[in-house]
Design a protein around this motif. Structure first.
Motif, PDB file in Angstrom:
ATOM      1  N   PRO A 146       0.816  -1.228   0.000  1.00 56.03           N
ATOM      2  CA  PRO A 146       0.000   0.000   0.000  1.00 56.03           C
ATOM      3  C   PRO A 146       0.844   1.270   0.000  1.00 56.03           C
ATOM      4  O   PRO A 146       0.493   2.255  -0.651  1.00 56.03           O
ATOM      5  CB  PRO A 146      -0.831  -0.090   1.285  1.00 56.03           C
ATOM      6  CG  PRO A 146      -0.349  -1.253   2.026  1.00 56.03           C
ATOM      7  CD  PRO A 146       0.509  -2.091   1.139  1.00 56.03           C
ATOM      8  N   TRP A 147       1.980   1.242   0.719  1.00 55.56           N
ATOM      9  CA  TRP A 147       2.823   2.440   0.754  1.00 55.56           C
ATOM     10  C   TRP A 147       3.332   2.777  -0.648  1.00 55.56           C
ATOM     11  O   TRP A 147       3.201   3.903  -1.119  1.00 55.56           O
ATOM     12  CB  TRP A 147       3.993   2.245   1.727  1.00 55.56           C
ATOM     13  CG  TRP A 147       5.152   3.160   1.438  1.00 55.56           C
ATOM     14  CD1 TRP A 147       6.349   2.818   0.908  1.00 55.56           C
ATOM     15  CD2 TRP A 147       5.190   4.588   1.616  1.00 55.56           C
ATOM     16  NE1 TRP A 147       7.140   3.927   0.747  1.00 55.56           N
ATOM     17  CE2 TRP A 147       6.457   5.028   1.172  1.00 55.56           C
ATOM     18  CE3 TRP A 147       4.287   5.524   2.096  1.00 55.56           C
ATOM     19  CZ2 TRP A 147       6.840   6.363   1.200  1.00 55.56           C
ATOM     20  CZ3 TRP A 147       4.665   6.864   2.116  1.00 55.56           C
ATOM     21  CH2 TRP A 147       5.925   7.273   1.677  1.00 55.56           C
ATOM     22  N   HIS A 148       3.904   1.778  -1.338  1.00 58.12           N
ATOM     23  CA  HIS A 148       4.499   2.082  -2.637  1.00 58.12           C
ATOM     24  C   HIS A 148       3.443   2.437  -3.683  1.00 58.12           C
ATOM     25  O   HIS A 148       3.654   3.337  -4.500  1.00 58.12           O
ATOM     26  CB  HIS A 148       5.382   0.916  -3.108  1.00 58.12           C
ATOM     27  CG  HIS A 148       6.710   0.895  -2.412  1.00 58.12           C
ATOM     28  ND1 HIS A 148       6.968   0.096  -1.319  1.00 58.12           N
ATOM     29  CD2 HIS A 148       7.837   1.625  -2.609  1.00 58.12           C
ATOM     30  CE1 HIS A 148       8.207   0.315  -0.893  1.00 58.12           C
ATOM     31  NE2 HIS A 148       8.761   1.234  -1.658  1.00 58.12           N
ATOM     32  N   LEU A 149       2.300   1.735  -3.650  1.00 62.56           N
ATOM     33  CA  LEU A 149       1.238   2.084  -4.606  1.00 62.56           C
ATOM     34  C   LEU A 149       0.739   3.503  -4.353  1.00 62.56           C
ATOM     35  O   LEU A 149       0.589   4.318  -5.262  1.00 62.56           O
ATOM     36  CB  LEU A 149       0.060   1.109  -4.460  1.00 62.56           C
ATOM     37  CG  LEU A 149       0.184  -0.210  -5.209  1.00 62.56           C
ATOM     38  CD1 LEU A 149      -1.043  -1.063  -4.945  1.00 62.56           C
ATOM     39  CD2 LEU A 149       0.329   0.049  -6.705  1.00 62.56           C
ATOM     40  N   GLY A 150       0.489   3.795  -3.070  1.00 64.86           N
ATOM     41  CA  GLY A 150      -0.042   5.117  -2.702  1.00 64.86           C
ATOM     42  C   GLY A 150       0.913   6.229  -3.077  1.00 64.86           C
ATOM     43  O   GLY A 150       0.521   7.231  -3.689  1.00 64.86           O
ATOM     44  N   ILE A 151       2.198   6.047  -2.755  1.00 65.85           N
ATOM     45  CA  ILE A 151       3.146   7.142  -2.984  1.00 65.85           C
ATOM     46  C   ILE A 151       3.372   7.350  -4.482  1.00 65.85           C
ATOM     47  O   ILE A 151       3.608   8.467  -4.940  1.00 65.85           O
ATOM     48  CB  ILE A 151       4.481   6.892  -2.234  1.00 65.85           C
ATOM     49  CG1 ILE A 151       5.252   8.203  -2.076  1.00 65.85           C
ATOM     50  CG2 ILE A 151       5.343   5.870  -2.913  1.00 65.85           C
ATOM     51  CD1 ILE A 151       4.598   9.223  -1.238  1.00 65.85           C
ATOM     52  N   LEU A 152       3.261   6.248  -5.263  1.00 69.54           N
ATOM     53  CA  LEU A 152       3.414   6.382  -6.715  1.00 69.54           C
ATOM     54  C   LEU A 152       2.281   7.244  -7.287  1.00 69.54           C
ATOM     55  O   LEU A 152       2.514   8.151  -8.097  1.00 69.54           O
ATOM     56  CB  LEU A 152       3.389   4.987  -7.352  1.00 69.54           C
ATOM     57  CG  LEU A 152       4.037   4.884  -8.717  1.00 69.54           C
ATOM     58  CD1 LEU A 152       5.517   5.209  -8.632  1.00 69.54           C
ATOM     59  CD2 LEU A 152       3.847   3.481  -9.276  1.00 69.54           C
ATOM     60  N   VAL A 153       1.057   6.980  -6.828  1.00 66.64           N
ATOM     61  CA  VAL A 153      -0.090   7.765  -7.304  1.00 66.64           C
ATOM     62  C   VAL A 153       0.077   9.233  -6.900  1.00 66.64           C
ATOM     63  O   VAL A 153      -0.124  10.155  -7.701  1.00 66.64           O
ATOM     64  CB  VAL A 153      -1.404   7.193  -6.716  1.00 66.64           C
ATOM     65  CG1 VAL A 153      -2.569   8.126  -6.985  1.00 66.64           C
ATOM     66  CG2 VAL A 153      -1.680   5.821  -7.304  1.00 66.64           C
TER      67      VAL A 153
END
Ligand code: FES
Length: 441
Positions: A52-59
Motif C-alpha cells: 500500500p505504501w508504494h502504490l499510494g506514494i506512486l499515485v
C-alpha cells in the motif's frame, strides 16, 4: 527571516544535497544504493505495509508531477467538476493507503526482533518524516479544497521560480501553516534522499532484464523434481519484466516531447530588441511596485496612525481598499450609524483578496473559492471553505483639529467620545492605528 530560509535557502540546499549526494552514492558507493531489503527476515507484515505504501506514494507522486509538467492540460482537466472530485478522491485514498502502509512498516520495525538488529535510527527518522508529510498533505487536501485548482497558480508558480533561479516566495509566504509546513518538509525529505534508505528509488535493476538466463542447480531432491515448474516460472517472470520495460520505454518516448517543451520553457527564448524592451518595462514596473510597497512599510513603521480616508468617502455598500499595518489588503465601509467599519480583506481561507461590493444580504465574497463574509462581524457564512472570520482593524476618527471623536478596536467594538458631533461628521477623517501602544483620548 525564517520564511526566507525555509522557502529560498532550504530549497537550494536540498537541491544541491540531492544532486551532489546522489551522484556520489551512485558513482563511488554504488553497492550501497539500496534500501537493505529485510524480506528474508520478515515477509508477512512487509507485504501489508510495503505494497500500500508504494502504490499510494506512486499515485501521489504522479498527481504532483503532472500539473507541474503539464499545467495547461491539468487546468483543462480540473475545470470539469466530476474530474476534479475524482482526482482529489484518488489522491486522498492514495494518501490514506500511504499512512496505513507506513504505520504497518513502523510497527513491524519496532516489534520484530530480527529487524531491530538491522534498523538504524535514521530509518525511524525517515519513517516519521514521511508519515508527517503524508498527514500534512491529507490535512491540506481536506481543509483547503481543492489543491488541484489553487496549487498550480501558487505552489507550482513558486517552484518554477526556484528552478529558474528567480525565487519568489510571495506565492507561499501568506499561506496557512499546514501548507507551508508541507512545502518545507518536502525540501527536508528531498535533502535526506542521498543519506538514507530513500536512495533506493534510484536503484532500477535494468540489467536483470537483459542478462543471460542463469541455471540454478538444487541439491534438494524435492526442489530438483520441481525444477521445470520453477524454470517456467522464472521465464514467465522475465517476460513480464520485459513487457514492463517495453511499456516504460514507450512512456519515456512519449514524455520526451514533454521534456523538450519543458526545456524550452525553462531555458527561455532568444529575444530581439523589442521583446527585450518589453521585458525590461515589465521588470521596471515590478521594481516600482516593490519600491512602493517598501515605502508603505516604512510609513507604517514610523507612524502610530495613518490617514486612510475622509469619513464622507466611505460607503455602506462598496468598500474602499487600503493597506493595513500588517501590509495586508483591507476594506473600509461606513456602518449604519455613519461610523467607519474596517475589515481585513485577506481571505482567511488561502489569502486571496476579498471583493469590495456588499450584496443584498450584507456580505462580501472572496472570488477564489467562494467564501461569503458578513460585513458587520466578519464571520464567514456556513458552507464557505473557511470558518475563520475576517479581522477587524483598529481605527480612530479625528476632527479637523486632530481630536479623536470615535474609535474602533480589533475585537470590533466601536465607541464615540464626548467630542463626537454628528453634525460635523462629514469633516471627520479616518486613521488606522497600531493596535498596541496607542491610547484613546
Ligand atoms: S482564498 Fe479560498 S475562499 Fe478565499
Amino acid at each position: 527571516m525564517i520564511i526566507q530560509f525555509l522557502f529560498i535557502g532550504l530549497p537550494y540546499a536540498a537541491i544541491a544535497a540531492v544532486v551532489i549526494g546522489t551522484y556520489y552514492r551512485l558513482t563511488r558507493k554504488e553497492y550501497t544504493v539500496s534500501s537493505l531489503s529485510s524480506q528474508f527476515l520478515e515477509s508477512t507484515f512487509l507485504k501489508w505495509g510495503s505494497v500500500p505504501w508504494h502504490l499510494g506514494i506512486l499515485v501521489i507522486f504522479i498527481g504532483h508531477l503532472v500539473p507541474f509538467l503539464l499545467p495547461d492540460l491539468w487546468a483543462d482537466l480540473v475545470k470539469h467538476r466530476p474530474i476534479l472530485i475524482a482526482l482529489e478522491a484518488v489522491g486522498f485514498v492514495a494518501g490514506v493507503m500511504c499512512v496505513l502502509g507506513l504505520v504497518v512498516l513502523i510497527i513491524r520495525r519496532i516489534f520484530t526482533s530480527t529487524l531491530q538488529l538491522v534498523t538504524k535510527p535514521l530509518d525511524f527518522v525517515v519513517y516519521v518524516l514521511l508519515l508527517s508529510q503524508i498527514l500534512l498533505g491529507l490535512v491540506t487536501a481536506y481543509s483547503y479544497r481543492y489543491g488541484s485548482v489553487w496549487a498550480p497558480g501558487t505552489v507550482y508558480a513558486y517552484l518554477y521560480g526556484i528552478l529558474r533561479l528567480s525565487p519568489d516566495m510571495t506565492y507561499v509566504q501568506d499561506m496557512p501553516f499546514v501548507i507551508q509546513a508541507h512545502i518545507a518538509l518536502a525540501w527536508v525529505i528531498l535533502m535526506l534522499i542521498p543519506f538514507t534508505r530513500l536512495i533506493h528509488m534510484f536503484s532500477i535493476p535494468l540489467e536483470y532484464l537483459f542478462r543471460l538466463p542463469q541455471k540454478v542447480v538444487w541439491t534438494n531432491e524435492v526442489r530438483w523434481n520441481r525444477r521445470s515448474e520453477r524454470a517456467q516460472y522464472m521465464e514467465s517472470r522475465r517476460y513480464f519484466f520485459r513487457g514492463v520495460a517495453g511499456v516504460t520505454g514507450a512512456a519515456g518516448l512519449l514524455s520526451f516531447g514533454v521534456l523538450e517543451k519543458s526545456g524550452h520553457y525553462f531555458q527561455g527564448q532568444t529575444l530581439d530588441d523589442a521583446k527585450e524592451a518589453t521585458l525590461l518595462e515589465k521588470r521596471l514596473k515590478r521594481m516600482k511596485l516593490t519600491a512602493e510597497e517598501k515605502s508603505y512599510e516604512l510609513e507604517r513603521l514610523k507612524n502610530d496612525a495613518i490617514f486612510i480616508a475622509d469619513l464622507k468617502e466611505l460607503q455602506p455598500a462598496t468598500g474602499k481598499y487600503f493597506i493595513d499595518y500588517e501590509m495586508r489588503p483591507a476594506l473600509a465601509f461606513r456602518d449604519a450609524k455613519g461610523l467607519p467599519n474596517l475589515l481585513s480583506a485577506k481571505c482567511t481561507h488561502l489569502g486571496c483578496t476579498v471583493g469590495k461590493d456588499v450584496d443584498g444580504q450584507g456580505r462580501i465574497v472572496c472570488p477564489c473559492h467562494v467564501s461569503y463574509f458578513d460585513i458587520g462581524t466578519g464571520v464567514p457564512q456556513a458552507g464557505s471553505p473557511t470558518e475563520i472570520p475576517l479581522e477587524h482593524i483598529a481605527w480612530h476618527l479625528r476632527a479637523t483639529d486632530g481630536t479623536i471623536v470615535a474609535h474602533g478596536t480589533p475585537d470590533g467594538t466601536v465607541a464615540t467620545t464626548a467630542a463626537y458631533d454628528a453634525a460635523k461628521s462629514e469633516t471627520y477623517k479616518v486613521f488606522i492605528i497600531k493596535s498596541k501602544g496607542v491610547t484613546v483620548a
